[in-house]
Design an enzyme around this catalytic site. Structure first.
Site, mmCIF file in Angstrom:
data_model
loop_
_atom_site.group_PDB
_atom_site.id
_atom_site.type_symbol
_atom_site.label_atom_id
_atom_site.label_comp_id
_atom_site.label_asym_id
_atom_site.label_seq_id
_atom_site.Cartn_x
_atom_site.Cartn_y
_atom_site.Cartn_z
ATOM 1 N N ASP A 98 0.782 -1.302 -0.108
ATOM 2 C CA ASP A 98 -0.071 0.019 -0.126
ATOM 3 C C ASP A 98 0.853 1.367 0.141
ATOM 4 O O ASP A 98 1.848 1.436 0.601
ATOM 5 C CB ASP A 98 -0.885 -0.103 1.427
ATOM 6 C CG ASP A 98 -2.187 -0.850 1.031
ATOM 7 O OD1 ASP A 98 -2.188 -1.807 0.023
ATOM 8 O OD2 ASP A 98 -2.831 -1.028 1.973
ATOM 9 N N HIS A 250 3.632 -2.670 3.029
ATOM 10 C CA HIS A 250 3.659 -1.265 2.475
ATOM 11 C C HIS A 250 5.084 -0.852 1.813
ATOM 12 O O HIS A 250 6.077 -1.608 2.239
ATOM 13 C CB HIS A 250 3.708 -0.142 3.792
ATOM 14 C CG HIS A 250 2.441 -0.234 4.440
ATOM 15 N ND1 HIS A 250 2.087 -1.208 5.485
ATOM 16 C CD2 HIS A 250 1.201 0.408 4.497
ATOM 17 C CE1 HIS A 250 1.019 -1.201 5.918
ATOM 18 N NE2 HIS A 250 0.385 0.019 5.206
#
Length: 728
Positions: A98, A250
């Site tokens: 993300d 991430h």
């Protein structure tokens, strides 16, 4: 620049200015500044900060969320009004990343995935994709899947459907411009597991489905944003019992070195246990989530990426310019403070004399060029009649049509002569006056200016030094009772007279102000008199004198009171002419840079300083205000305001020192903050317009400013003004 209110001849019939070009030149500076601000705003827009995915939302009920969603898998499909969810098959892992792409960490993540022949899904934000389109293209080229993560990373549970549509559209626009595709995958910011869906997030998920998207959450969270250590990230990312999973990681939003290290160990370890690492659609055996973007949508995306890249480039240039202007501004302030203090100490010390022939008592010729000065000329002449130094007064009427010459003649004052000529411009009028002058010392002033009784005597004292060829007086604003007059008063005291002290010490005074200046006749004759080659004949003649080896000095006690423009239009006209004329003078004397002797010294010291402080620095100075606006809008607001107030404080210190040197009342400085916000912006645009005129080869018409005669003649006790102006 110079505090001079010069009168100019009308435009001759053979020197027209195109009516179509003048409005365009007025518009171009505004358009250019607007474009620069727009580029900076775009840059700030795509640099909005992304928060890490650990925002804590208040708990909400979940009674409106279908049980098949809460108990289902992490892939939620509400398209076409349906309600379904899917889980990843056993021994299949879908790695998801993300908040990217990040220019530092995303390439490292991609390298590790490539090294271990693994695919993943990258949920990108529009802001990051817009800034780093090459990384998005690399993701697609290397077989990874892309999902949307909104454009600016808001919590959609608190947004309107209009805002949600905008976030999706902008995110797709960035993706289309970067990689030429669209995607049907979406992950809401701040989402977690399917069983965490509540009455706030479920309506968003349903709406997202109605827009044709599949919502992808996760069922295994590495919590790498906490930076718990490589071993802990691997432990949390590993599913149990060979089950399939969507793993949340991430590749942006902070330091991700632990994520990269964990990934390099995690991939081979789980592959050894029989896991495969696939895209989401590969793992589910579904068609690709990517579709090609063509036609107008593709061009829109490409144009968007181009504009973002352009904004990055423009911002880089602006930041460099800000560094330059910051250095110039601070350097100029330091030079002004140090050198003006040195100048004041030198000329104010006990027993100071200008030269071996002091005091200068010989008579002086005062030249007053006048073009339609009926409202001011009587005050000007009467102020000269109070002079305590012997003078003759020559009023050169330059073809006035308002009876200026008749008014002077009707006064019947002794020692006052009127010389008439057809309208030919101020330089010609001054040369005519020089030819008619009886004395070797010549004082020049404007027809709207008044002198104090001691002005002429103070102005000619530096001629006790035989090396002095010209003297700059201390021009002051007489009509400072209005706001625009007060702003010009600050500018004259700080920007002109403090500068002149500095330039005096550096021996490169750029301008003898037309409102109050004195010349040695022999110096004028050696350089050919006043020239009409430029619109700034006062700057032109001053530079010519420097190049001829004469000293040009500043006499602070030689005060003159001039009527400054009282409207924005008149001020614009005056400063436009000054700015453009200064550029012309610099260009005319450019060869001094490579010459020897006094000319070379002025060319290598004076011209660079004048160019930096009068042309370049003011042109770049708007960057301070542009970045102020940028910082207020995009942050950090507090630090930005503190920095701007710091710059204002430095300017206030310099202004206060200048007012102290000139013995002016400090109360006028109350308008300084407003001057910085409004008045400076006008000066920026004027200078920019002058640059455009110079670069495009435009021609500037002579413009006469309307005067009111508000600056009155000095009385027996000193300077006085009409009732509209405060006593000085």
């Amino acid at each position: 620049m110079r505090p001079s209110s010069r009168r100019r001849r009308p435009v001759a019939p053979d020197t027209p200015v195109s009516r179509r070009r003048v409005p365009m030149r007025l518009l171009l500076p505004v358009l250019l500044l607007t474009a620069l601000v727009a580029m900076l705003m775009l840059r700030g827009y795509v640099h909005s900060e992304i928060l890490a995915d650990h925002r804590i939302r208040p708990e909400a009920a979940s009674d409106k969320v279908p049980e098949e969603i809460i108990d289902g898998g992490p892939v939620i499909d509400t398209r076409n009004g349906g309600t379904g969810s899917l889980k990843v098959p056993d021994h299949r892992l879908v790695l998801t990343f993300d908040d990217g792409p990040d220019p530092k960490w995303t390439p490292q993540v991609l390298d590790v995935l490539k090294k271990h022949h693994a695919h993943a899904v990258f949920f990108i934000t529009g802001t990051m994709a817009s800034r780093h389109p090459d990384l998005v293209k690399r993701m697609v080229d290397e077989g990874h899947e892309i999902g949307l993560h909104t454009f600016s990373h808001p919590d959609l549970s608190y947004q309107s459907t209009k805002r949600i549509d905008w976030e999706l559209t902008q995110n797709q626009l960035a993706l289309g411009g970067a990689a030429g595709i669209r995607t049907s995958l979406f992950r809401p910011p701040y989402s977690s597991f399917a069983d965490a869906m509540d009455n706030k997030s479920w309506p968003v998920t349903r709406y997202i489905g109605s827009r044709g998207y599949i919502t992808v959450v996760n069922d295994t969270d590495s919590e790498d944003w906490r930076k718990p250590g490589v071993d802990e990230i691997i432990r949390r990312a590993t599913p149990h019992g060979g089950k399939g999973a969507i793993v949340l990681m991430h590749d942006s939003g902070g330091d991700r070195h632990q994520t990269v290290q964990a990934l390099d160990r995690f991939l081979p370890a789980l592959k050894a246990e029989g896991y495969s690492f696939d895209n989401l659609t590969e793992a589910l055996g579904a068609p690709s989530a990517h579709t090609a973007v063509t036609g107008l949508d593709l061009w829109k995306g490409v144009a968007w990426i181009f504009l973002v890249r352009a904004s990055e480039g423009v911002t880089g240039v602006l930041v460099a310019g800000l560094a330059v202007v910051g250095t110039l501004v601070i350097g100029r302030f330091l030079l002004m403070l140090v050198l003006s203090a040195a100048h004041a100490r030198r000329v104010r010390r006990r027993g100071f004399t200008w030269g071996p022939d002091a005091p200068v008592t010989e008579p002086v010729s005062v030249l007053v060029p006048a073009y339609n000065e009926a409202k001011c000329i009587e005050n000007t002449v009467r102020s000269l009649m109070t002079s305590n130094h012997p003078i003759e007064i020559i009023v050169i009427d330059d073809g006035s049509t308002d009876g200026t010459a008749r008014l002077v003649e009707a006064m019947g004052l002794p020692g006052v002569r009127v010389v008439r000529q057809l309208n030919a411009g101020k330089p010609a009028a001054l040369n005519r006056g020089i030819a008619n002058a009886r004395y070797d010392l010549i004082v020049m002033m404007d027809g709207d200016t008044v002198f104090e009784p001691a002005t002429v005597g103070e102005l000619v004292q530096p001629f006790a030094d035989p090396a002095v060829g010209a003297v700059a007086g201390n021009a002051k604003v007489g009509n400072k009772d209005t706001l625009i007059g007060a702003w010009q008063h600050i500018e004259y005291v700080m920007g002109f007279n403090l500068d002149r002290r500095m330039y005096d010490v550096l021996r490169c005074m750029p301008t003898i102000p037309g409102a109050v200046g004195a010349f040695r006749r022999s110096a004028l004759e050696r350089v050919g008199g006043m020239s009409d080659d430029t619109l700034a004949e006062d700057t032109d003649i001053t530079m010519a004198l420097h190049r001829d080896g004469w000293k040009v000095v500043y006499a602070e006690k030689a005060r003159a009171w001039t009527e400054a423009p009282e409207s924005v239009q008149q001020l614009w006209s005056q400063r436009y002419r000054w700015s453009y004329g200064t550029m012309q003078a610099i260009w005319k004397h450019r060869r001094a840079v490579v010459e020897k002797g006094p000319s070379g010294r002025f060319g290598r010291v004076g011209l660079p300083l004048v160019s930096l402080f009068m042309v370049l620095a003011p042109l770049l100075a708007p960057l301070i205000d542009v970045f102020l606006l940028y910082g207020v809008v995009f942050g950090p607001t507090g630090k930005t305001l503190v920095a701007w107030l710091g710059v204002l404080a430095v300017q206030a210190v310099c202004a206060a020192y200048a007012f102290r040197l000139d013995r002016e009342r400090m109360t006028h400085l109350l308008s300084l903050p407003l001057q910085q916000v409004l008045y400076r912006q006008l000066m920026y645009v004027v200078l920019l317009q002058s640059w455009i005129t110079a670069l495009t080869g435009g021609r500037l018409r002579w413009q006469k400013l309307r005067r009111t005669g508000v600056v009155g003649a000095p009385g027996a006790g000193g300077h006085t003004l009409t009732d509209r102006s405060p006593a000085v």
